[in-house]
Enzyme design. Sequence first.
Site, PDB file in Angstrom:
ATOM      1  N   ASP A  61      36.043  35.079  41.495  1.00 15.43           N
ATOM      2  CA  ASP A  61      35.871  33.664  41.834  1.00 15.43           C
ATOM      3  C   ASP A  61      34.528  33.461  42.526  1.00 15.43           C
ATOM      4  O   ASP A  61      34.118  34.276  43.356  1.00 15.43           O
ATOM      5  CB  ASP A  61      36.996  33.187  42.751  1.00 15.43           C
ATOM      6  CG  ASP A  61      38.369  33.348  42.112  1.00 15.43           C
ATOM      7  OD1 ASP A  61      38.504  32.986  40.933  1.00 15.43           O
ATOM      8  OD2 ASP A  61      39.280  33.848  42.783  1.00 15.43           O
ATOM      9  N   ASP A  63      32.505  30.543  44.680  1.00 11.39           N
ATOM     10  CA  ASP A  63      32.592  29.264  45.387  1.00 11.39           C
ATOM     11  C   ASP A  63      31.203  28.813  45.816  1.00 11.39           C
ATOM     12  O   ASP A  63      30.333  29.629  46.140  1.00 11.39           O
ATOM     13  CB  ASP A  63      33.482  29.398  46.626  1.00 11.39           C
ATOM     14  CG  ASP A  63      34.922  29.756  46.269  1.00 11.39           C
ATOM     15  OD1 ASP A  63      35.318  29.500  45.108  1.00 11.39           O
ATOM     16  OD2 ASP A  63      35.625  30.296  47.133  1.00 11.39           O
ATOM     17  N   ASP A 140      36.281  31.477  58.779  1.00 12.58           N
ATOM     18  CA  ASP A 140      37.166  32.379  59.510  1.00 12.58           C
ATOM     19  C   ASP A 140      36.492  33.667  59.950  1.00 12.58           C
ATOM     20  O   ASP A 140      36.397  33.956  61.146  1.00 12.58           O
ATOM     21  CB  ASP A 140      38.439  32.658  58.695  1.00 12.58           C
ATOM     22  CG  ASP A 140      38.146  33.047  57.254  1.00 12.58           C
ATOM     23  OD1 ASP A 140      36.968  33.298  56.926  1.00 12.58           O
ATOM     24  OD2 ASP A 140      39.101  33.124  56.455  1.00 12.58           O
TER      25      ASP A 140
END
Length: 442
Positions: A61, A63, A140
């Site tokens: 993936d 992003d 995070d």
Amino acid sequence: MTLPSAQPILRTIPRDAHAISRKDISPNALRVLYRLREGGFGAFLVGGAVRDLLVGGHPKDFDVATDATPEQVKALFRNCRLIGRRFRLAHVVYGREIIEVATFRANVDDGSGDREMHEGGRLLRDNVYGTIEEDAIRRDFTANALYYAIEDFSVRDYTGGFEDVQARVMRLIGDPETRYREDPVRMLRAVRLAAKLDFTIEPATAAPLPALAPLLRESAPARLFEEALKLFLSGHAVASFERLEHHGLLAAFLPETAQALASNRSGALRRMVIEGLRSTDARVANDEPVSPAFLFAVLLWPAYCRDLMGLQASGVHAAEAQRRAADRVTLHLLNTIALPRRFSLPMQEIWLLQSRFNQRQRKRVFRLLGHPRFRAAFDFLVLRQHASPEHAEDIAFWTDVQSQPGEAVAAQLEARAIEAAEAEDAPRKRRRRRRRPEASGG
């Protein structure tokens, strides 16, 4: 409300000082980055893809983070759809690939109502937009707060994440306890990413985990189901399970399994679970399909065995005890993890079929062979051999049965039945009757 933060300090890592190459980036992600730049917006590859590329991985993936709002992204791409309430995102769709585009989030509440926090500190909604510096601080882990710039192929680091990736360390940005309370699922993410990347969790980041583990029960069961799939179906199931145990999270995530393992002094059930997860990792590595139903059958088998033994000890008939134990374990799981029925029902069938493998009657053998869950149940039986050697005879029989044509199996079972009947009905050796002497005349 202001999120916990540290002072961002920009460090730019030039192209010749890192290992990221455009040839390893999805062409569609590059297309999105260039289109946003041409539209006058800032755009960066961000998060896990940058992290994984830096350690030589192959991300699935990609992003993108940008200063364009979701509506502005949608105006640039006809193949774009906007999703999410909690976090408003743009998905740019290229066939089966989706490039997720997120707008930089701010680190303060602007009073618009687009940031909402629970009284316990959990972040419920976050759609207040800001700068790249603010966006980096509110991510995070430092390893996930790295930005790859397409204009000069540099990596931009605001939190020290580049050094942490080089040292293979997972470190939370800000105060760990506050960040975990903000989103308890971060505790599972810390374990999962450390297992996936073979990173260590930095001591201050790991310290609150055992005490805060009960917060997981406040998370949405649907989110925990998705996190369970990521933990155990990404090719690092054994490492994830062992780290859940080590950091005190298993008792909150899979409470009944943890209790059953703790009471199983021989360790047989844990050996079976680890072997099942090792087999899952091997299938993922070989691009073979893995069913969540089989995965949860393995993870919850210790709990099922514990409940089954308790019910049988209280005098419940074996077949009824099996059904009740399966239903009870499934129901208790739903309090934590929302396992869909399309997985929970096959999981229960795998368990309930185990008691039928000792049957040798012709009709029952063929009925079991024709059951849609037969293969999964047989694989589960083979797995049980790691906990107890008592299943060897059944495994040998059903392995042999599967390798023969139906006529040969029928003949073999018929011969077995005849032998059994003859052995049972064999006449006892008759005692010789003494002949009564004839009466003598006279």
